[in-house]
Each structure stands twice: as structure tokens, then as C-alpha cells.
Design an enzyme around this catalytic site. Structure first.
Site, PDB file in Angstrom:
ATOM      1  N   ARG A 257    -106.646  25.976  12.497  1.00 24.63           N
ATOM      2  CA  ARG A 257    -107.363  26.693  13.549  1.00 24.63           C
ATOM      3  C   ARG A 257    -107.907  28.029  13.036  1.00 24.63           C
ATOM      4  O   ARG A 257    -107.456  28.557  12.024  1.00 24.63           O
ATOM      5  CB  ARG A 257    -106.455  26.961  14.752  1.00 24.63           C
ATOM      6  CG  ARG A 257    -105.283  27.913  14.458  1.00 24.63           C
ATOM      7  CD  ARG A 257    -105.548  29.336  14.893  1.00 24.63           C
ATOM      8  NE  ARG A 257    -104.507  30.252  14.471  1.00 24.63           N
ATOM      9  CZ  ARG A 257    -104.579  31.003  13.396  1.00 24.63           C
ATOM     10  NH1 ARG A 257    -105.597  30.907  12.572  1.00 24.63           N
ATOM     11  NH2 ARG A 257    -103.605  31.843  13.076  1.00 24.63           N
TER      12      ARG A 257
ATOM     13  N   GLU B  93    -107.278  39.655  18.699  1.00 30.04           N
ATOM     14  CA  GLU B  93    -106.410  39.819  17.522  1.00 30.04           C
ATOM     15  C   GLU B  93    -105.396  40.925  17.750  1.00 30.04           C
ATOM     16  O   GLU B  93    -105.727  41.979  18.312  1.00 30.04           O
ATOM     17  CB  GLU B  93    -107.298  40.177  16.318  1.00 30.04           C
ATOM     18  CG  GLU B  93    -106.886  39.510  15.045  1.00 30.04           C
ATOM     19  CD  GLU B  93    -107.037  38.001  15.078  1.00 30.04           C
ATOM     20  OE1 GLU B  93    -105.997  37.312  15.207  1.00 30.04           O
ATOM     21  OE2 GLU B  93    -108.154  37.493  14.973  1.00 30.04           O
ATOM     22  N   HIS B  94    -104.164  40.665  17.333  1.00 26.92           N
ATOM     23  CA  HIS B  94    -103.064  41.617  17.530  1.00 26.92           C
ATOM     24  C   HIS B  94    -102.873  41.927  19.027  1.00 26.92           C
ATOM     25  O   HIS B  94    -102.606  43.056  19.397  1.00 26.92           O
ATOM     26  CB  HIS B  94    -103.295  42.915  16.728  1.00 26.92           C
ATOM     27  CG  HIS B  94    -102.893  42.744  15.282  1.00 26.92           C
ATOM     28  ND1 HIS B  94    -101.607  43.000  14.827  1.00 26.92           N
ATOM     29  CD2 HIS B  94    -103.590  42.324  14.214  1.00 26.92           C
ATOM     30  CE1 HIS B  94    -101.551  42.742  13.523  1.00 26.92           C
ATOM     31  NE2 HIS B  94    -102.734  42.331  13.129  1.00 26.92           N
TER      32      HIS B  94
ATOM     33  N   GLY C 245    -102.027  29.299   3.584  1.00 19.37           N
ATOM     34  CA  GLY C 245    -101.822  30.736   3.422  1.00 19.37           C
ATOM     35  C   GLY C 245    -103.108  31.546   3.497  1.00 19.37           C
ATOM     36  O   GLY C 245    -103.161  32.661   2.985  1.00 19.37           O
TER      37      GLY C 245
ATOM     38  N   GLY D  59    -104.650  32.086   6.547  1.00 20.26           N
ATOM     39  CA  GLY D  59    -104.799  32.539   7.931  1.00 20.26           C
ATOM     40  C   GLY D  59    -105.448  31.505   8.834  1.00 20.26           C
ATOM     41  O   GLY D  59    -105.913  31.842   9.917  1.00 20.26           O
TER      42      GLY D  59
ATOM     43  N   SER E  35    -102.111  26.558   8.347  1.00 14.89           N
ATOM     44  CA  SER E  35    -101.639  25.305   7.769  1.00 14.89           C
ATOM     45  C   SER E  35    -100.215  25.031   8.264  1.00 14.89           C
ATOM     46  O   SER E  35     -99.806  23.876   8.379  1.00 14.89           O
ATOM     47  CB  SER E  35    -101.651  25.381   6.244  1.00 14.89           C
ATOM     48  OG  SER E  35    -100.741  26.332   5.765  1.00 14.89           O
TER      49      SER E  35
ATOM     50  N   ASP F 104    -100.936  29.525  17.656  1.00 15.61           N
ATOM     51  CA  ASP F 104    -101.242  28.493  16.666  1.00 15.61           C
ATOM     52  C   ASP F 104    -100.839  27.107  17.153  1.00 15.61           C
ATOM     53  O   ASP F 104    -101.626  26.162  17.129  1.00 15.61           O
ATOM     54  CB  ASP F 104    -100.536  28.795  15.343  1.00 15.61           C
ATOM     55  CG  ASP F 104    -101.021  30.094  14.739  1.00 15.61           C
ATOM     56  OD1 ASP F 104    -101.959  30.693  15.307  1.00 15.61           O
ATOM     57  OD2 ASP F 104    -100.465  30.519  13.707  1.00 15.61           O
TER      58      ASP F 104
ATOM     59  N   TYR G 109     -96.902  44.422  10.082  1.00 11.50           N
ATOM     60  CA  TYR G 109     -96.940  43.676  11.346  1.00 11.50           C
ATOM     61  C   TYR G 109     -95.856  44.137  12.339  1.00 11.50           C
ATOM     62  O   TYR G 109     -96.178  44.483  13.482  1.00 11.50           O
ATOM     63  CB  TYR G 109     -96.829  42.179  11.047  1.00 11.50           C
ATOM     64  CG  TYR G 109     -96.873  41.275  12.242  1.00 11.50           C
ATOM     65  CD1 TYR G 109     -98.069  40.920  12.850  1.00 11.50           C
ATOM     66  CD2 TYR G 109     -95.691  40.761  12.792  1.00 11.50           C
ATOM     67  CE1 TYR G 109     -98.101  40.092  13.952  1.00 11.50           C
ATOM     68  CE2 TYR G 109     -95.713  39.921  13.894  1.00 11.50           C
ATOM     69  CZ  TYR G 109     -96.921  39.596  14.469  1.00 11.50           C
ATOM     70  OH  TYR G 109     -96.949  38.765  15.567  1.00 11.50           O
TER      71      TYR G 109
HETATM   72  P1  ADP Z   1    -100.940  29.720   7.175  1.00 10.61           P
HETATM   73  O1  ADP Z   1    -100.202  29.071   8.290  1.00 10.61           O
HETATM   74  O2  ADP Z   1    -101.889  30.769   7.664  1.00 10.61           O
HETATM   75  O3  ADP Z   1    -101.631  28.750   6.280  1.00 10.61           O
HETATM   76  P2  ADP Z   1     -98.279  30.493   6.467  1.00 10.61           P
HETATM   77  O4  ADP Z   1     -97.739  31.430   5.459  1.00 10.61           O
HETATM   78  O5  ADP Z   1     -97.911  30.676   7.898  1.00 10.61           O
HETATM   79  O6  ADP Z   1     -99.878  30.479   6.276  1.00 10.61           O
HETATM   80  O7  ADP Z   1     -97.853  29.012   6.087  1.00 10.61           O
HETATM   81  C1  ADP Z   1     -98.058  28.524   4.790  1.00 10.61           C
HETATM   82  C2  ADP Z   1     -96.793  27.803   4.321  1.00 10.61           C
HETATM   83  O8  ADP Z   1     -96.612  26.617   5.105  1.00 10.61           O
HETATM   84  C3  ADP Z   1     -96.925  27.324   2.905  1.00 10.61           C
HETATM   85  O9  ADP Z   1     -96.516  28.324   1.992  1.00 10.61           O
HETATM   86  C4  ADP Z   1     -95.982  26.126   2.894  1.00 10.61           C
HETATM   87  O10 ADP Z   1     -94.635  26.548   2.763  1.00 10.61           O
HETATM   88  C5  ADP Z   1     -96.125  25.566   4.294  1.00 10.61           C
HETATM   89  N1  ADP Z   1     -97.124  24.473   4.351  1.00 10.61           N
HETATM   90  C6  ADP Z   1     -98.254  24.441   5.061  1.00 10.61           C
HETATM   91  N2  ADP Z   1     -98.909  23.267   4.907  1.00 10.61           N
HETATM   92  C7  ADP Z   1     -98.162  22.521   4.065  1.00 10.61           C
HETATM   93  C8  ADP Z   1     -98.288  21.198   3.525  1.00 10.61           C
HETATM   94  N3  ADP Z   1     -99.317  20.413   3.798  1.00 10.61           N
HETATM   95  N4  ADP Z   1     -97.297  20.775   2.704  1.00 10.61           N
HETATM   96  C9  ADP Z   1     -96.233  21.540   2.404  1.00 10.61           C
HETATM   97  N5  ADP Z   1     -96.072  22.797   2.897  1.00 10.61           N
HETATM   98  C10 ADP Z   1     -97.014  23.291   3.705  1.00 10.61           C
HETATM   99 MG    MG Z   2     -98.859  30.122   9.625  1.00 11.98          MG
END
Ligand code: ADP
Ligand code: MG
Length: 395
Positions: free
Chosen positions: A38, A44-45, A134, A136, A139, A184, A234
Site C-alpha cells: 500500500r 501522515e503522522h 522496507g 515504506g 511489505s 496498513d 518516531y
Molecule cells: P515495510 O513494511 O515498509 O516494507 P517493515 O520494516 O515494516 O517495512 O517490514 C519489512 C520486513 O518484513 C522485512 O525486513 C522482513 O523481515 C519482513 N518481510 C516482508 N515481506 C517479506 C517476505 N515476502 N518474505 C519474508 N519477509 C518479509
Molecule cells: Mg511495515
């Protein structure tokens, strides 16, 4: 590395995941699900001040496929966008209470299995995702909600959508230990194609806001930087906003009418507390106004609000960084850009911009020649939320 990211599409991710499952586990998977990443358009914030947020789901997705098997282990393989393969196992919750532990990524899966409201026996699963990690664009929520939806398909138990989003949020709090807001998981679960989702972080109500245009695209530009500051700054912003609400004797800044900012000023409160409160109170009304402008297809106004939001995040909330400011400045002086702002927690990550379709390639060229870093572009067509994918397997 290319500067353009394009979504692979659910069919392609499903095929990749199915092939990998067959290779790893020697049989066809029986259940499959997907969930998107997303991007937040504005708001924001303000989630921790009970404000409004306005995210959209991206065409980038996480797909999970798998099946039960006859042992008490949960075996997960995750194939990342760069081809890297992770794998990890943990005992099924039927034989042991699940606890967080290394490797860190498996906690996003384990937390969801632990919070799933039905019995989960041992299973094998493969995760394939093209959601940038990672950067934003969440994921993490994409992975959590995809796993949850996969478990719904596997156990044949459909869970209420709001309960699902809240359980996935709880999983992220308790397993990876990230104190995220509700945005999220909400949008990843509830999003609808061609709509943004206006989420009221006080009542937790969510309203679909139509967002369709022939001539305007939402361009996301990843600055490709992430400053370490984010983690420590944060909680400070949170504390400053809570201090402002407490001074006004309010439960949160959501309850603060704009004229109360004058009262705060008259109290001679800490200068930073006043700046943060000014951002939050105005950002909450900007978000509501953006939703109305989208309803009216007034993209010009949406663009103006984007710029106001960015300036406020940069100067009052102080969560931007030189790279994000630079990108927004370049966009401000580009033909055909209606508005731009940083999106996400700040100190790096992405900028979101509204761009006239006919100017899109010119805008990208200008960024490529003027930005001091390595920009990565993708377009955001507001997409659907998580769903079970049916396999139609022949018995
Ligand atoms: P964002 O959610 O903004 O991408 P976050 O730091 O909140 O960043 O989340 C990223 C973390 O989520 C990654 O470092 C990993 O640990 C985990 N992650 C996300 N997607 C996957 C995936 N497809 N497979 C394994 N780990 C994942
Ligand atoms: Mg995240």
C-alpha cells in the site's frame, strides 16, 4: 538496476509460487491467497492521534500457496523479489505455544499463525512477493494479511474483515514487536480497485473513496534511502503529540479544533510540541478535504494539499530528509505535476506525486537527471485488497 518497477501480476506470482512448492514439497499446493502492498496518499503522522489516513492498495502483491501435511511442523519458504530464498520452520500451535524468535522475518508469519482464531495444524507454504521490502509500502502487512488469508483458505474458515485486520496488527505488535497503527492491515485487507480508503483511526470506520482518472496517474518515487533516525524519532513525535493533547485536556489531538492551537500557543508550551500539534491538527483536516476533492475529481486541489502536507511534515513535524525534500522540489518545478509529498514515516522511503499522464516520461527524465540519488519509480493503480485464490484442482 532498472529505475522502473512494474508489478508482475497475481497470475505470474501464483505460477512462481506453485512451481516452487512442487519443487520443494513434491506435490501440488491446495490453498492460495494474495495481499497487496500500500501507499498512503495523505494523513501522515496522525494515526497515533486518532486522525484520518487515506491509503490505496498497490498492484504489487504477496502470494502464499501451500497445504497441510502430516507432521506438526510449519515449513515456510519465501522467495524475495531479488530471487533470494529464505526458509524457516516452527512447531504447529497444536503442540507448542508460539513465541517470537530468530530469524526476524519468520515472526511476521508466526505471529499471524499464533493469532489465527482457528486450530492450525502443521503445513508447508511458499511465499512469493514483488512488494518492495522496507521502502515504506508495507511489505510487512502484505505478508501478514496474505498468510492470514491463506490460513482462511486452508482451514475453510472465513474471518470478518475488520477482525482479520486487527488480528494481523496485533500479530505485528507482539511477534516482530513493531508498534504499528492500524492503517496498513486495514487497507491491505479492505481495499477495492479504483478506490482509496479513508480510515478514521478513532472509530476504525473505513469509507471507499472513488479514485479514477483517465489523465492523471499516481507516481511513487522511492528515494532509495532510509536513515537510521526513524526508529528513535518516531516515539518522540508520538510523545510530543500526546503532550499537546494532555495540555489541552483532550484524549487526543483529533479532538482539537484548529482554534485550540492558539490556546496552546498562549500557554507558552514547548515550541516543538506546538509545531507537532499544528501539523497534526491541519493534516487531519487536509486528509478529510483530500477525500472530498477526490470524490469531486478535483485533482488540482488534491495536488495543492499534497504540497501543503509535505511542507508541514518537513518544517513542523521535521520527519523529512534532504533526499525527500530534493525529490519534492524537483517535482514542484516539473511540468504536469499537480502535487507531491513524502509518504510513510519519513527519514527516507518514498514520495507520492499526482502527474498528468502526458507529462509522465518527462517528469521521470527530469528526476533521473537532477536527483542526487538513485530513484526508483512505480505507478500506483488503486488495487484490490487481499483475496483467496481458487485453484480448481481436479480431485
Ligand atoms: P515495510 O513494511 O515498509 O516494507 P517493515 O520494516 O515494516 O517495512 O517490514 C519489512 C520486513 O518484513 C522485512 O525486513 C522482513 O523481515 C519482513 N518481510 C516482508 N515481506 C517479506 C517476505 N515476502 N518474505 C519474508 N519477509 C518479509
Ligand atoms: Mg511495515
Amino acid at each position: 538496476m532498472s529505475n522502473e518497477l512494474t508489478a508482475k501480476g497475481e497470475d505470474c506470482l501464483l505460477q512462481e509460487a506453485t512451481d516452487k512448492f512442487v519443487l520443494k514439497f513434491g506435490r501440488q499446493p491446495r490453498a492460495a491467497a494474495s495481499a497487496p502492498g500500500r501507499v498512503n496518499l495523505i494523513g501522515e503522522h496522525v494515526d497515533y492521534c486518532e486522525g484520518f489516513v487515506l491509503p490505496v492498495a498497490l498492484p504489487f502483491k504477496t502470494v502464499v500457496v501451500g497445504d497441510f501435511h502430516n507432521t506438526d511442523e510449519c515449513n515456510i519458504v519465501s522467495v524475495l523479489a531479488d530471487g533470494q530464498e529464505l526458509s524457516s520452520s516452527f512447531p504447529a500451535p497444536t503442540i507448542a505455544e508460539l513465541k517470537p524468535g530468530p530469524p526476524s522475518w519468520i515472526n511476521y508469519v508466526k505471529g499471524v499463525v499464533a493469532h489465527f482464531p482457528r486450530t492450525v495444524q502443521g503445513f508447508n507454504a511458499v511465499v512469493v512477493s514483488d512488494v518492495p521490502m522496507g521502502s515504506g509500502v508495507s511489505s510487512s502487512a502484505s505478508l501478514e494479511v496474505a498468510v492470514f488469508t491463506f490460513l482462511e483458505a486452508l482451514t475453510k474458515h472465513e474471518i470478518d474483515l475488520v477482525d482479520k485486520a486487527l488480528l494481523c496488527q496485533k500479530a505485528e505488535h507482539e511477534f516482530p514487536g513493531v508498534p504499528c497503527g492500524v492503517m496498513d492491515q486495514y487497507v491491505v485487507t479492505l481495499a477495492q480497485r479504483h478506490h482509496a480508503l479513508l480510515i478514521d483511526c478513532r472509530s476504525l470506520e473505513a469509507v471507499q473513496i472513488p479514485m479514477v482518472s483517465e489523465d492523471i496517474v499516481v507516481l511513487v518515487v522511492n528515494s532509495s534511502v532510509k536513515h537510521q533516525l526513524a526508529g528513535s524519532e518516531y516515539p518522540q513525535r508520538r510523545a510530543q503529540c500526546h503532550a499537546a493533547a494532555a495540555l489541552l485536556a483532550l484524549p487526543s489531538l483529533r479532538h482539537a479544533a484548529p482554534h485550540l492551537l492558539k490556546d496552546l500557543e498562549a500557554m507558552k508550551c514547548d515550541e516543538l510540541v506546538l509545531k507537532r500539534a499544528t501539523h497534526v491538527v491541519n493534516e487531519i483536516s487536509r486528509t478529510e478535504e483530500t477525500a472530498n476533492a477526490l470524490r469531486n475529481k478535483d485533482f488540482k486541489r488534491v495536488g495543492e494539499l499534497f504540497y501543503q502536507s509535505h511542507d508541514s511534515l518537513s518544517k513542523l513535524m521535521e520527519v523529512s530528509c534532504p533526499e525527500l525534500d530534493e525529490l519534492v522540489d524537483i517535482l514542484r518545478s516539473s511540468a504536469g505535476v499537480l502535487g507531491a509529498r513524502m509518504t510513510g514515516g519519513g527519514f527516507g522511503g518514498c514520495v507520492v506525486a499526482l502527474v498528468n499522464k502526458e507529462n509522465l516520461s518527462g517528469v521521470k527524465k527530469k528526476i533521473l537527471s537532477e536527483y542526487n540519488g538513485n530513484p526508483v519509480f512505480f505507478e500506483c493503480q488503486p488495487s484490490d485488497g487481499a483475496r483467496v485464490i481458487s485453484y480448481n484442482l481436479q480431485e
